[in-house]
Design a protein around this motif. Structure first.
Motif, PDB file in Angstrom:
ATOM      1  N   ALA A  66       0.859  -1.183   0.000  1.00 36.76           N
ATOM      2  CA  ALA A  66       0.000   0.000   0.000  1.00 36.76           C
ATOM      3  C   ALA A  66       0.894   1.230   0.000  1.00 36.76           C
ATOM      4  O   ALA A  66       1.999   1.214   0.567  1.00 36.76           O
ATOM      5  CB  ALA A  66      -0.937   0.019   1.199  1.00 36.76           C
ATOM      6  N   ARG A  67       0.415   2.293  -0.642  1.00 43.08           N
ATOM      7  CA  ARG A  67       1.162   3.553  -0.683  1.00 43.08           C
ATOM      8  C   ARG A  67       0.443   4.575   0.192  1.00 43.08           C
ATOM      9  O   ARG A  67      -0.775   4.729   0.104  1.00 43.08           O
ATOM     10  CB  ARG A  67       1.290   4.066  -2.115  1.00 43.08           C
ATOM     11  N   VAL A  68       1.221   5.275   1.016  1.00 47.18           N
ATOM     12  CA  VAL A  68       0.705   6.322   1.886  1.00 47.18           C
ATOM     13  C   VAL A  68       1.161   7.659   1.316  1.00 47.18           C
ATOM     14  O   VAL A  68       2.362   7.928   1.262  1.00 47.18           O
ATOM     15  CB  VAL A  68       1.235   6.173   3.323  1.00 47.18           C
ATOM     16  N   PRO A  69       0.232   8.511   0.876  1.00 48.49           N
ATOM     17  CA  PRO A  69       0.637   9.793   0.307  1.00 48.49           C
ATOM     18  C   PRO A  69       1.307  10.685   1.348  1.00 48.49           C
ATOM     19  O   PRO A  69       0.856  10.784   2.496  1.00 48.49           O
ATOM     20  CB  PRO A  69      -0.684  10.415  -0.170  1.00 48.49           C
ATOM     21  N   GLY A  70       2.392  11.353   0.937  1.00 49.62           N
ATOM     22  CA  GLY A  70       3.108  12.243   1.834  1.00 49.62           C
ATOM     23  C   GLY A  70       2.722  13.695   1.647  1.00 49.62           C
ATOM     24  O   GLY A  70       2.018  14.054   0.702  1.00 49.62           O
ATOM     25  N   ARG A  71       3.211  14.526   2.566  1.00 45.33           N
ATOM     26  CA  ARG A  71       2.939  15.965   2.470  1.00 45.33           C
ATOM     27  C   ARG A  71       3.625  16.589   1.264  1.00 45.33           C
ATOM     28  O   ARG A  71       3.089  17.488   0.627  1.00 45.33           O
ATOM     29  CB  ARG A  71       3.409  16.669   3.753  1.00 45.33           C
ATOM     30  N   ASN A 120       7.281  -5.891  11.199  1.00 40.08           N
ATOM     31  CA  ASN A 120       6.028  -5.729  10.459  1.00 40.08           C
ATOM     32  C   ASN A 120       4.998  -4.986  11.305  1.00 40.08           C
ATOM     33  O   ASN A 120       4.306  -4.081  10.824  1.00 40.08           O
ATOM     34  CB  ASN A 120       5.469  -7.094  10.049  1.00 40.08           C
ATOM     35  N   ALA A 121       4.894  -5.376  12.574  1.00 32.55           N
ATOM     36  CA  ALA A 121       3.944  -4.720  13.475  1.00 32.55           C
ATOM     37  C   ALA A 121       4.338  -3.273  13.732  1.00 32.55           C
ATOM     38  O   ALA A 121       3.475  -2.386  13.825  1.00 32.55           O
ATOM     39  CB  ALA A 121       3.851  -5.493  14.788  1.00 32.55           C
ATOM     40  N   MET A 122       5.632  -3.011  13.857  1.00 34.74           N
ATOM     41  CA  MET A 122       6.094  -1.645  14.074  1.00 34.74           C
ATOM     42  C   MET A 122       5.781  -0.762  12.870  1.00 34.74           C
ATOM     43  O   MET A 122       5.381   0.402  13.021  1.00 34.74           O
ATOM     44  CB  MET A 122       7.591  -1.659  14.380  1.00 34.74           C
ATOM     45  N   ILE A 123       5.941  -1.291  11.659  1.00 30.16           N
ATOM     46  CA  ILE A 123       5.612  -0.529  10.457  1.00 30.16           C
ATOM     47  C   ILE A 123       4.125  -0.184  10.446  1.00 30.16           C
ATOM     48  O   ILE A 123       3.730   0.973  10.260  1.00 30.16           O
ATOM     49  CB  ILE A 123       5.987  -1.327   9.192  1.00 30.16           C
ATOM     50  N   LEU A 124       3.292  -1.206  10.641  1.00 30.46           N
ATOM     51  CA  LEU A 124       1.840  -0.993  10.559  1.00 30.46           C
ATOM     52  C   LEU A 124       1.357   0.003  11.607  1.00 30.46           C
ATOM     53  O   LEU A 124       0.590   0.923  11.304  1.00 30.46           O
ATOM     54  CB  LEU A 124       1.121  -2.332  10.722  1.00 30.46           C
ATOM     55  N   THR A 125       1.801  -0.159  12.834  1.00 34.37           N
ATOM     56  CA  THR A 125       1.257   0.684  13.905  1.00 34.37           C
ATOM     57  C   THR A 125       1.868   2.081  13.908  1.00 34.37           C
ATOM     58  O   THR A 125       1.230   3.029  14.374  1.00 34.37           O
ATOM     59  CB  THR A 125       1.440   0.009  15.277  1.00 34.37           C
ATOM     60  N   SER A 126       3.087   2.245  13.403  1.00 33.19           N
ATOM     61  CA  SER A 126       3.643   3.591  13.310  1.00 33.19           C
ATOM     62  C   SER A 126       2.887   4.397  12.259  1.00 33.19           C
ATOM     63  O   SER A 126       2.598   5.593  12.454  1.00 33.19           O
ATOM     64  CB  SER A 126       5.137   3.550  12.989  1.00 33.19           C
ATOM     65  N   VAL A 127       2.538   3.762  11.146  1.00 33.25           N
ATOM     66  CA  VAL A 127       1.721   4.432  10.136  1.00 33.25           C
ATOM     67  C   VAL A 127       0.331   4.720  10.687  1.00 33.25           C
ATOM     68  O   VAL A 127      -0.244   5.795  10.450  1.00 33.25           O
ATOM     69  CB  VAL A 127       1.652   3.588   8.852  1.00 33.25           C
ATOM     70  N   PRO A 137       2.791  11.433   6.458  1.00 36.34           N
ATOM     71  CA  PRO A 137       4.254  11.393   6.508  1.00 36.34           C
ATOM     72  C   PRO A 137       4.827  12.527   5.662  1.00 36.34           C
ATOM     73  O   PRO A 137       4.119  13.141   4.854  1.00 36.34           O
ATOM     74  CB  PRO A 137       4.592  10.030   5.915  1.00 36.34           C
ATOM     75  N   GLU A 138       6.095  12.817   5.839  1.00 38.55           N
ATOM     76  CA  GLU A 138       6.738  13.892   5.092  1.00 38.55           C
ATOM     77  C   GLU A 138       6.731  13.605   3.593  1.00 38.55           C
ATOM     78  O   GLU A 138       6.536  14.482   2.770  1.00 38.55           O
ATOM     79  CB  GLU A 138       8.171  14.087   5.593  1.00 38.55           C
ATOM     80  N   ARG A 139       6.939  12.348   3.234  1.00 40.07           N
ATOM     81  CA  ARG A 139       7.001  11.931   1.832  1.00 40.07           C
ATOM     82  C   ARG A 139       6.158  10.684   1.645  1.00 40.07           C
ATOM     83  O   ARG A 139       5.734  10.065   2.627  1.00 40.07           O
ATOM     84  CB  ARG A 139       8.449  11.653   1.431  1.00 40.07           C
ATOM     85  N   ASP A 140       5.917  10.268   0.415  1.00 43.86           N
ATOM     86  CA  ASP A 140       5.193   9.022   0.169  1.00 43.86           C
ATOM     87  C   ASP A 140       5.911   7.859   0.845  1.00 43.86           C
ATOM     88  O   ASP A 140       7.148   7.761   0.804  1.00 43.86           O
ATOM     89  CB  ASP A 140       5.116   8.725  -1.334  1.00 43.86           C
ATOM     90  N   LEU A 141       5.129   6.987   1.435  1.00 48.89           N
ATOM     91  CA  LEU A 141       5.645   5.739   1.983  1.00 48.89           C
ATOM     92  C   LEU A 141       5.098   4.587   1.155  1.00 48.89           C
ATOM     93  O   LEU A 141       3.893   4.549   0.862  1.00 48.89           O
ATOM     94  CB  LEU A 141       5.230   5.550   3.434  1.00 48.89           C
ATOM     95  N   VAL A 142       5.962   3.665   0.790  1.00 45.42           N
ATOM     96  CA  VAL A 142       5.544   2.417   0.153  1.00 45.42           C
ATOM     97  C   VAL A 142       5.690   1.323   1.199  1.00 45.42           C
ATOM     98  O   VAL A 142       6.799   1.021   1.646  1.00 45.42           O
ATOM     99  CB  VAL A 142       6.397   2.096  -1.091  1.00 45.42           C
ATOM    100  N   ILE A 430       9.139   8.673  10.348  1.00 48.06           N
ATOM    101  CA  ILE A 430       8.334   8.905   9.150  1.00 48.06           C
ATOM    102  C   ILE A 430       7.579  10.237   9.218  1.00 48.06           C
ATOM    103  O   ILE A 430       7.151  10.763   8.190  1.00 48.06           O
ATOM    104  CB  ILE A 430       7.382   7.730   8.859  1.00 48.06           C
ATOM    105  N   ARG A 431       7.432  10.784  10.416  1.00 50.30           N
ATOM    106  CA  ARG A 431       6.863  12.145  10.532  1.00 50.30           C
ATOM    107  C   ARG A 431       7.852  13.192  10.030  1.00 50.30           C
ATOM    108  O   ARG A 431       7.458  14.196   9.441  1.00 50.30           O
ATOM    109  CB  ARG A 431       6.524  12.464  11.981  1.00 50.30           C
ATOM    110  N   SER A 432       9.140  12.950  10.285  1.00 48.49           N
ATOM    111  CA  SER A 432      10.136  14.008  10.097  1.00 48.49           C
ATOM    112  C   SER A 432      10.964  13.865   8.830  1.00 48.49           C
ATOM    113  O   SER A 432      11.551  14.859   8.369  1.00 48.49           O
ATOM    114  CB  SER A 432      11.073  14.058  11.315  1.00 48.49           C
TER     115      SER A 432
END
Length: 433
Positions: A66-71, A120-127, A137-142, A430-432
């Motif tokens: 999944a792709r998360v659009p960034g700022r 895997n759990a850290m990735i999912l829950t941080s997002v 997030p600052e930029r797109d995340l894949v 991923i915020r910064s």
């Protein structure tokens, strides 16, 4: 006894859920449970308002993204990836059910707790932290979760990169497993950031002889030839050879220990439980991992085989194979089962600075040290797309915990507090960045 089911921090609950999917990968296409685990991940991503895509090039060998659009969508995308499969676990050797997701003594136990359902759990829950707060997030995340990593990614990341390169459009960097964890040196905690991986050479030794009755006087015995070769290779003393990464690692560790950096082995040994990982990064390793020969007690077979896991420093593959040829002798054939590249990137740049800063905000004053991973990750496949990969699954660990010994080991476990720490550091990153 396992503790009763209790409320867990979300990151630990998700890791527990993933452990309860038996995603054992026996190699050679023999695997289980990856589709169910991928569907769980996909459902979690959907709950965050994302649109997961699945790719199953081989039935039930499922990958999800999944792709998360960034700022700032003009910035290159960052890949956060993990694998859903695990190596086999022999339940009789464990003190808990390896797929039970048991919570005991403040730790989450089970196959994958360290490699790598924790990340895997850290990735999912941080997002999830960001998106539920209405942030980006600052930029797109894949976000990518692969099958088959434990068999070299042949039926997982390698096929995804080949057939679905558009998943990673615009990405230039990636983070994944086996880095960012703490080690304690003396009374000082430091973090190891993985900036490279040794090359992989999985070889098969084949010895041939003449079949005969088990009672005969017989000098053309395939098993004997193989045993001699395996013994010689398994006991080979490979010399220390430093790369840019391991030289810097040695120098930084030497500053903490007060030891002479001219003796890298001694410096690595001072890292405590992590010494086995770090010493393996200083040299070639050749470990026998499987034997096959014979079909009856009173028959001398005409063929015997051994599997050898060879890991070499990037760029030394041909020289290592020549040395192996010399060690095993001309009577034993060498077959290449799987070969993959080594990786090494500078301990520098904006992502390294951001990872280091994120750790520093959550554990002030702890130094961050680069290291070369003796094993491999799916970063090798992404490198084919020009994506630079790092190991950054941040965990603050107890000083006496043999964390690296948990990889592919018995009674694999991770402290719940370490998972919470890692999730916070990753969300900060991923915020910064």
């Amino acid at each position: 006894m396992p503790e009763p089911e209790v409320d867990l921090p979300e990151v630990a609950a998700v890791a527990r859920d993933l452990i309860r999917f038996d995603t054992t990968n026996f190699g050679g296409g023999d695997a289980r449970g990856e589709r169910e685990a991928a569907e769980y991940v996909g459902a979690y991503l959907e709950s965050l308002g994302l649109a997961p895509e699945y790719y199953e090039p081989i039935p039930r060998r499922t990958n999800v993204m999944a792709r998360v659009p960034g700022r700032d969508r003009d910035k290159p995308a960052l890949v956060l990836h993990g694998h859903l499969d695990v190596v086999p676990a022999i339940a009789d050797d464990w003190s808990v059910d390896p797929f039970g997701g048991v919570v005991r003594d403040g730790m989450l136990w089970g196959r994958g707790a360290v490699d790598m359902k924790n990340m895997n759990a850290m990735i999912l829950t941080s997002v999830a932290d960001l998106l539920r707060a209405g942030e980006q997030p600052e930029r797109d995340l894949v976000l990518a979760f692969f099958a088959d990593e434990e068999n070299g990614g042949v039926e997982g990341s390698a096929l995804v990169v080949k057939d679905r390169p558009e998943w990673f459009a615009g990405a230039t960097e990636a983070i994944s497993e086996v880095g960012g964890y703490s080690v304690t040196i003396g009374d000082r905690r430091a973090y190891l950031l993985q900036v490279g991986e040794k090359a992989l050479l999985w070889i098969r030794l084949v010895a041939r002889g003449r079949a005969a009755h088990g009672s005969s006087l017989h000098r053309d015995n395939a098993v004997t030839k193989l045993a001699e070769a395996v013994l010689a290779l398994g006991r080979a003393e490979w010399p220390v050879s430093l790369t840019a990464t391991t030289r810097e690692m040695t120098e930084r560790l030497a500053e903490l220990t007060g030891l002479d950096p001219a003796d890298p082995d001694a410096v690595a040994l001072a890292s405590g439980p992590a010494a086995g990982f770090l010493r393996s990064s200083l040299r070639t390793t050749t470990n026998p991992t499987g034997l096959t020969a014979g079909y009856k007690h009173n028959v001398i077979p005409d063929r015997a085989e051994a599997l050898i896991d060879v890991r070499v420093l990037p760029g030394t593959e041909e020289a290592a194979l020549a040395d192996i040829r010399r060690i095993v002798g001309d009577d034993v054939e060498i077959e290449m089962v799987l070969r993959d590249i080594g990786l090494e990137v500078p301990f520098a740049g904006s992502l390294v600075e951001s990872m280091t800063a994120a750790l520093g905000r959550h554990d002030p004053g702890a130094p961050v040290i680069p290291y070369l991973l003796g094993g491999g990750t799916d970063n090798k496949a992404l490198a084919g797309l020009g994506i630079i990969g790092y190991g950054f699954a941040p965990l603050r660990l107890p000083a006496d915990m043999d964390f690296t010994g948990m990889f592919h080991g018995v009674d694999e476990r991770v402290p719940i507090e370490a998972l919470v720490f890692g999730q916070r550091v990753l969300a900060d990153l991923i915020r910064s960045y």
